[in-house]
Design a protein around this motif. Structure first.
Motif, PDB file in Angstrom:
ATOM      1  N   VAL A   1     -12.372   7.873  -1.892  1.00 50.72           N
ATOM      2  CA  VAL A   1     -12.543   6.464  -1.513  1.00 50.72           C
ATOM      3  C   VAL A   1     -13.650   5.817  -2.357  1.00 50.72           C
ATOM      4  O   VAL A   1     -13.532   4.664  -2.779  1.00 50.72           O
ATOM      5  N   ALA A   2     -14.715   6.565  -2.630  1.00 52.27           N
ATOM      6  CA  ALA A   2     -15.805   6.023  -3.447  1.00 52.27           C
ATOM      7  C   ALA A   2     -15.360   5.773  -4.887  1.00 52.27           C
ATOM      8  O   ALA A   2     -15.766   4.782  -5.507  1.00 52.27           O
ATOM      9  N   LYS A   3     -14.513   6.638  -5.434  1.00 54.44           N
ATOM     10  CA  LYS A   3     -14.099   6.538  -6.831  1.00 54.44           C
ATOM     11  C   LYS A   3     -13.014   5.491  -7.058  1.00 54.44           C
ATOM     12  O   LYS A   3     -12.962   4.871  -8.121  1.00 54.44           O
ATOM     13  N   GLU A   4     -12.152   5.297  -6.078  1.00 49.18           N
ATOM     14  CA  GLU A   4     -11.000   4.412  -6.251  1.00 49.18           C
ATOM     15  C   GLU A   4     -11.284   3.020  -5.677  1.00 49.18           C
ATOM     16  O   GLU A   4     -11.409   2.857  -4.467  1.00 49.18           O
ATOM     17  N   GLU A   5     -11.370   2.034  -6.547  1.00 40.89           N
ATOM     18  CA  GLU A   5     -11.648   0.664  -6.096  1.00 40.89           C
ATOM     19  C   GLU A   5     -10.525   0.104  -5.236  1.00 40.89           C
ATOM     20  O   GLU A   5     -10.766  -0.749  -4.372  1.00 40.89           O
ATOM     21  N   THR A   6      -9.309   0.592  -5.450  1.00 42.77           N
ATOM     22  CA  THR A   6      -8.175   0.104  -4.655  1.00 42.77           C
ATOM     23  C   THR A   6      -8.290   0.533  -3.188  1.00 42.77           C
ATOM     24  O   THR A   6      -7.595  -0.014  -2.328  1.00 42.77           O
ATOM     25  N   LEU A   7      -9.146   1.509  -2.920  1.00 42.52           N
ATOM     26  CA  LEU A   7      -9.336   1.988  -1.548  1.00 42.52           C
ATOM     27  C   LEU A   7     -10.570   1.379  -0.889  1.00 42.52           C
ATOM     28  O   LEU A   7     -10.931   1.780   0.215  1.00 42.52           O
ATOM     29  N   HIS A   8     -11.206   0.446  -1.562  1.00 38.78           N
ATOM     30  CA  HIS A   8     -12.369  -0.212  -0.978  1.00 38.78           C
ATOM     31  C   HIS A   8     -11.904  -1.298  -0.017  1.00 38.78           C
ATOM     32  O   HIS A   8     -12.050  -2.505  -0.261  1.00 38.78           O
ATOM     33  N   LYS A   9     -11.324  -0.837   1.071  1.00 34.32           N
ATOM     34  CA  LYS A   9     -10.761  -1.713   2.097  1.00 34.32           C
ATOM     35  C   LYS A   9     -11.338  -1.320   3.451  1.00 34.32           C
ATOM     36  O   LYS A   9     -11.837  -0.205   3.619  1.00 34.32           O
TER      37      LYS A   9
ATOM     38  N   LEU B   1     -14.397  11.187   1.178  1.00 37.11           N
ATOM     39  CA  LEU B   1     -15.524  10.351   0.754  1.00 37.11           C
ATOM     40  C   LEU B   1     -15.525  10.152  -0.756  1.00 37.11           C
ATOM     41  O   LEU B   1     -15.746   9.032  -1.250  1.00 37.11           O
ATOM     42  N   PHE B   2     -15.256  11.211  -1.492  1.00 34.17           N
ATOM     43  CA  PHE B   2     -15.260  11.138  -2.960  1.00 34.17           C
ATOM     44  C   PHE B   2     -14.142  10.243  -3.470  1.00 34.17           C
ATOM     45  O   PHE B   2     -14.369   9.370  -4.326  1.00 34.17           O
TER      46      PHE B   2
END
Length: 325
Positions: A64-72, A61-62
């Protein structure tokens, strides 16, 4: 001497909690029958699984929340899966550890019914997320050029909400039916948490509706979800077989391995738990209970590990943050 002492304690416990109509409505969770002397030792793997589960899922969760490249969409689904895993294990484990460590076995009937409701809702939501993940993989492989237009983050969020609403609507009759049952004076449940059928067996009334509804929901929803997942992967396999390149075959199937592994872990434990509960009358009670607990503790621990290993992008981002610690 040890066996007779154990029987005396059980009898004493049952006598102490043969509740009258004026007594506060309370159940007694007795832990794992036959293994009471080993409760402290059993708590070690249980608490270890729980700690690993919380750590792994919160890291996912941390990151994915921090990395914009993982906002998929795929990682948004993974976050939903992590939240349901945290909720399911946290709904059961703290009470189980209180039983193992301190002998705090009492739970109110309202608390028991609430626990059942939350566990079932989270379990059905978890299943809906796995179905959505299968659809995600189908679109990614069979229609990759339209992936970003078909599966947006907003649409994934809506599908997750639909899965939650479906779970609440289908499970809402369970606590209502339980609340209408009269319960016997013997309210000792041989379990670590309020498992639905274990509570139903405490009733002195007619439980046919409760049993039928529970069995119907289990098999109808499981059958529907498995059919949708099977259909998705059937179409994926057909699309992959049409590709001539073996390298393309490998890459396409690699995108599905994490989801398939998670489904196998969840499905195998769920199937064993259901079959032993409904059709394993000759199986020892402690085996039933251990399987029921493994279903709630092992998948939440393994899911973030599986995705961390199988997803190169997530693995690299997780490695970046864990190396800083």
């Amino acid at each position: 001497m040890g066996i007779s002492d154990g029987h005396w304690r059980i009898n004493q416990l049952m006598e102490a909690f043969n509740l009258t109509s004026s007594s506060p409505p309370t159940f007694i969770l007795n832990g794992i029958p036959g293994l009471e002397a080993a409760h402290i030792w059993i708590s070690i793997p249980f608490s270890t699984c729980y700690i690993i589960s919380l750590l792994g899922n919160f890291i996912v969760l941390f990151v994915v929340a921090k990395e914009e490249t993982l906002h998929k969409p795929m990682y948004l689904l993974l976050c939903m899966l992590a939240l349901t895993d945290i909720g399911m294990s946290s709904c059961v484990m703290p009470k189980a550890l209180c039983i193992f460590w301190f002998g705090f076995k009492g739970i109110t009937i309202d608390g028991c019914i609430t626990q059942i409701f939350v566990i079932y809702v989270l379990a059905l939501t978890h299943a809906a997320i796995l179905v959505t993940m299968a659809f995600d993989r189908y679109v990614a492989i069979c229609d990759p050029l339209r992936y970003t237009t078909i599966l947006t983050n907003a649409r994934i969020a809506k599908l997750g909400l639909v899965g939650l609403i479906r779970a609440v609507v289908l499970i809402l009759p369970v606590p209502l039916l339980l609340r209408s049952l009269p319960f016997c004076t013997n309210r000792v449940i041989a379990h670590t948490y309020c498992e639905h059928m274990a509570v139903v067996k405490m009733s002195c009334g007619d439980t046919r509706i409760n049993r039928t509804y529970s069995l119907g929901i289990t098999f109808v929803i499981s059958g529907l979800d498995l059919t949708l997942i099977g259909l998705s992967y059937g179409l994926i396999i057909r699309a992959v077989l049409r590709i001539n390149s073996k390298e393309a075959h490998r890459k396409a199937l690699n995108t599905c391995t994490a989801h398939i592994s998670v489904m196998l872990v969840n499905g195998t434990l769920t199937l064993f738990s259901i079959l032993t509960h409904w059709f394993g009358q000759g199986i020892a009670a402690h085996v039933h209970i251990l399987l029921a607990n493994l279903y709630l503790f092992v998948p939440p621990m393994l899911n973030p590990i599986i995705y961390g290993v199988k997803s190169k992008e997530l693995r690299e981002k997780m490695g970046k943050y864990t190396c800083r610690m």
